[in-house]
Design a protein around this motif. Structure first.
Motif, PDB file in Angstrom:
ATOM      1  N   PRO A   1      16.193  -7.523 -32.752  1.00 19.47           N
ATOM      2  CA  PRO A   1      15.242  -8.547 -33.193  1.00 19.47           C
ATOM      3  C   PRO A   1      14.526  -8.211 -34.500  1.00 19.47           C
ATOM      4  O   PRO A   1      14.248  -9.098 -35.295  1.00 19.47           O
ATOM      5  CB  PRO A   1      14.255  -8.633 -32.024  1.00 19.47           C
ATOM      6  CG  PRO A   1      15.068  -8.238 -30.829  1.00 19.47           C
ATOM      7  CD  PRO A   1      16.016  -7.163 -31.331  1.00 19.47           C
ATOM      8  N   ASP A   2      14.262  -6.926 -34.746  1.00 16.00           N
ATOM      9  CA  ASP A   2      13.591  -6.525 -35.988  1.00 16.00           C
ATOM     10  C   ASP A   2      14.561  -5.855 -36.960  1.00 16.00           C
ATOM     11  O   ASP A   2      14.148  -5.155 -37.881  1.00 16.00           O
ATOM     12  CB  ASP A   2      12.418  -5.589 -35.686  1.00 16.00           C
ATOM     13  CG  ASP A   2      12.862  -4.298 -34.988  1.00 16.00           C
ATOM     14  OD1 ASP A   2      14.036  -4.217 -34.531  1.00 16.00           O
ATOM     15  OD2 ASP A   2      12.059  -3.357 -34.889  1.00 16.00           O
ATOM     16  N   GLY A   3      15.846  -6.088 -36.766  1.00 18.66           N
ATOM     17  CA  GLY A   3      16.860  -5.455 -37.591  1.00 18.66           C
ATOM     18  C   GLY A   3      16.785  -5.881 -39.054  1.00 18.66           C
ATOM     19  O   GLY A   3      16.235  -6.928 -39.391  1.00 18.66           O
ATOM     20  N   VAL A   4      17.347  -5.050 -39.905  1.00 17.52           N
ATOM     21  CA  VAL A   4      17.308  -5.267 -41.350  1.00 17.52           C
ATOM     22  C   VAL A   4      18.733  -5.403 -41.880  1.00 17.52           C
ATOM     23  O   VAL A   4      19.610  -4.603 -41.540  1.00 17.52           O
ATOM     24  CB  VAL A   4      16.601  -4.098 -42.065  1.00 17.52           C
ATOM     25  CG1 VAL A   4      16.668  -4.256 -43.582  1.00 17.52           C
ATOM     26  CG2 VAL A   4      15.156  -3.987 -41.593  1.00 17.52           C
ATOM     27  N   TYR A   5      18.943  -6.417 -42.719  1.00 19.32           N
ATOM     28  CA  TYR A   5      20.200  -6.617 -43.425  1.00 19.32           C
ATOM     29  C   TYR A   5      19.869  -6.605 -44.909  1.00 19.32           C
ATOM     30  O   TYR A   5      19.246  -7.519 -45.422  1.00 19.32           O
ATOM     31  CB  TYR A   5      20.841  -7.932 -42.994  1.00 19.32           C
ATOM     32  CG  TYR A   5      22.207  -8.211 -43.570  1.00 19.32           C
ATOM     33  CD1 TYR A   5      22.921  -7.267 -44.293  1.00 19.32           C
ATOM     34  CD2 TYR A   5      22.797  -9.448 -43.372  1.00 19.32           C
ATOM     35  CE1 TYR A   5      24.180  -7.546 -44.801  1.00 19.32           C
ATOM     36  CE2 TYR A   5      24.060  -9.741 -43.877  1.00 19.32           C
ATOM     37  CZ  TYR A   5      24.745  -8.780 -44.590  1.00 19.32           C
ATOM     38  OH  TYR A   5      25.986  -9.066 -45.094  1.00 19.32           O
ATOM     39  N   ASP A   6      20.266  -5.538 -45.571  1.00 14.26           N
ATOM     40  CA  ASP A   6      19.937  -5.293 -46.974  1.00 14.26           C
ATOM     41  C   ASP A   6      21.208  -5.460 -47.802  1.00 14.26           C
ATOM     42  O   ASP A   6      22.069  -4.592 -47.820  1.00 14.26           O
ATOM     43  CB  ASP A   6      19.372  -3.873 -47.104  1.00 14.26           C
ATOM     44  CG  ASP A   6      19.057  -3.466 -48.532  1.00 14.26           C
ATOM     45  OD1 ASP A   6      19.364  -4.220 -49.476  1.00 14.26           O
ATOM     46  OD2 ASP A   6      18.511  -2.361 -48.699  1.00 14.26           O
ATOM     47  N   VAL A   7      21.321  -6.618 -48.446  1.00 13.40           N
ATOM     48  CA  VAL A   7      22.485  -6.931 -49.280  1.00 13.40           C
ATOM     49  C   VAL A   7      22.015  -7.023 -50.719  1.00 13.40           C
ATOM     50  O   VAL A   7      21.581  -8.084 -51.145  1.00 13.40           O
ATOM     51  CB  VAL A   7      23.110  -8.291 -48.895  1.00 13.40           C
ATOM     52  CG1 VAL A   7      24.367  -8.545 -49.695  1.00 13.40           C
ATOM     53  CG2 VAL A   7      23.385  -8.375 -47.430  1.00 13.40           C
ATOM     54  N   GLU A   8      22.056  -5.923 -51.395  1.00 18.42           N
ATOM     55  CA  GLU A   8      21.782  -5.874 -52.831  1.00 18.42           C
ATOM     56  C   GLU A   8      20.703  -6.848 -53.296  1.00 18.42           C
ATOM     57  O   GLU A   8      19.585  -6.469 -53.539  1.00 18.42           O
ATOM     58  CB  GLU A   8      23.080  -6.110 -53.601  1.00 18.42           C
ATOM     59  CG  GLU A   8      23.059  -5.593 -54.996  1.00 18.42           C
ATOM     60  CD  GLU A   8      23.746  -4.247 -55.135  1.00 18.42           C
ATOM     61  OE1 GLU A   8      23.342  -3.523 -56.033  1.00 18.42           O
ATOM     62  OE2 GLU A   8      24.651  -3.916 -54.366  1.00 18.42           O
ATOM     63  N   GLU A   9      21.035  -8.142 -53.398  1.00 16.16           N
ATOM     64  CA  GLU A   9      20.090  -9.116 -53.962  1.00 16.16           C
ATOM     65  C   GLU A   9      19.150  -9.728 -52.925  1.00 16.16           C
ATOM     66  O   GLU A   9      18.290 -10.528 -53.271  1.00 16.16           O
ATOM     67  CB  GLU A   9      20.851 -10.231 -54.704  1.00 16.16           C
ATOM     68  CG  GLU A   9      21.646 -11.165 -53.817  1.00 16.16           C
ATOM     69  CD  GLU A   9      23.103 -10.788 -53.612  1.00 16.16           C
ATOM     70  OE1 GLU A   9      23.846 -11.609 -53.046  1.00 16.16           O
ATOM     71  OE2 GLU A   9      23.511  -9.676 -53.988  1.00 16.16           O
ATOM     72  N   LEU A  10      19.322  -9.371 -51.656  1.00 12.68           N
ATOM     73  CA  LEU A  10      18.532  -9.993 -50.604  1.00 12.68           C
ATOM     74  C   LEU A  10      18.317  -9.010 -49.460  1.00 12.68           C
ATOM     75  O   LEU A  10      19.284  -8.435 -48.950  1.00 12.68           O
ATOM     76  CB  LEU A  10      19.283 -11.235 -50.087  1.00 12.68           C
ATOM     77  CG  LEU A  10      18.653 -12.048 -48.971  1.00 12.68           C
ATOM     78  CD1 LEU A  10      17.327 -12.656 -49.413  1.00 12.68           C
ATOM     79  CD2 LEU A  10      19.619 -13.146 -48.529  1.00 12.68           C
ATOM     80  N   VAL A  11      17.062  -8.816 -49.060  1.00 11.99           N
ATOM     81  CA  VAL A  11      16.745  -7.993 -47.893  1.00 11.99           C
ATOM     82  C   VAL A  11      16.182  -8.926 -46.832  1.00 11.99           C
ATOM     83  O   VAL A  11      15.166  -9.592 -47.066  1.00 11.99           O
ATOM     84  CB  VAL A  11      15.740  -6.873 -48.221  1.00 11.99           C
ATOM     85  CG1 VAL A  11      15.380  -6.095 -46.956  1.00 11.99           C
ATOM     86  CG2 VAL A  11      16.300  -5.948 -49.289  1.00 11.99           C
ATOM     87  N   MET A  12      16.867  -8.986 -45.701  1.00 15.12           N
ATOM     88  CA  MET A  12      16.442  -9.838 -44.595  1.00 15.12           C
ATOM     89  C   MET A  12      15.940  -8.940 -43.468  1.00 15.12           C
ATOM     90  O   MET A  12      16.613  -7.980 -43.102  1.00 15.12           O
ATOM     91  CB  MET A  12      17.612 -10.683 -44.103  1.00 15.12           C
ATOM     92  CG  MET A  12      18.122 -11.662 -45.149  1.00 15.12           C
ATOM     93  SD  MET A  12      19.854 -12.135 -44.851  1.00 15.12           S
ATOM     94  CE  MET A  12      20.713 -10.793 -45.670  1.00 15.12           C
TER      95      MET A  12
END
Length: 168
Positions: A54-65
């Protein structure tokens, strides 16, 4: 039982069960990772988000979710919808998975392929580093870091760290 010792066959069976359990965990992690492409290309926003804690992070270069809502919003975004309705494939190569108890690290590659007037072109080739945790609902990503393979050292470092993790 006092004085009871495992026989050779029992020891071998226990070792085999332990090895099989590790293979099953590695397979579960690899299946979670390989489901990303089909889910994101089908526009299954909630299913994509559910790959993360639920609090996971997806860090894709131009976008951090951060969190499932932000990950789902990325899938629902106009940009993403434009890619998938125009023809897109998020190809995820087989990951190198290291499971240590209820934690795992996986690294590998992904390609974002888009259809254009001449066929298909690779928009992005990316190094991916996943951290995952096994909980009551199975394996979920805690962090996925993706960096474009454009010669910068950060992408290479992500890959090397995942392959040289303890237990590999």
């Amino acid at each position: 039982m006092e004085g009871w010792h495992m026989t050779d066959v029992e020891q071998r069976l226990a070792a085999l069960e332990e090895r099989l359990a590790l293979l099953e965990e590695e397979r579960a992690v690899a299946r979670l990772i390989s489901s990303y492409g089909p889910l994101v290309d089908s526009g299954s926003a909630d299913a994509v988000a559910a790959l993360w804690e639920p609090d996971g992070v997806y860090d894709v270069e131009e976008l951090v979710m951060t969190g499932r809502d932000e990950i789902a919003a990325m899938v629902r975004s106009d940009a993403h919808q434009g890619w998938i309705t125009g023809g897109a494939a998020h190809f995820v190569g087989p990951p190198h998975v290291t499971v240590t108890g209820d934690e795992a690290v996986a690294v590998g590659y992904s390609l974002m392929i888009l259809r254009d007037r001449n066929g298909f072109e690779v928009r992005r080739a990316t190094a991916n580093h996943w951290r995952l945790r096994k909980g009551p609902d199975g394996w979920r990503a805690t962090t996925r870091t993706a960096r474009v393979l454009d010669g910068r050292s950060q992408a290479r470092e992500l890959l090397a760290e995942g392959v040289t993790a303890p237990g590999t």
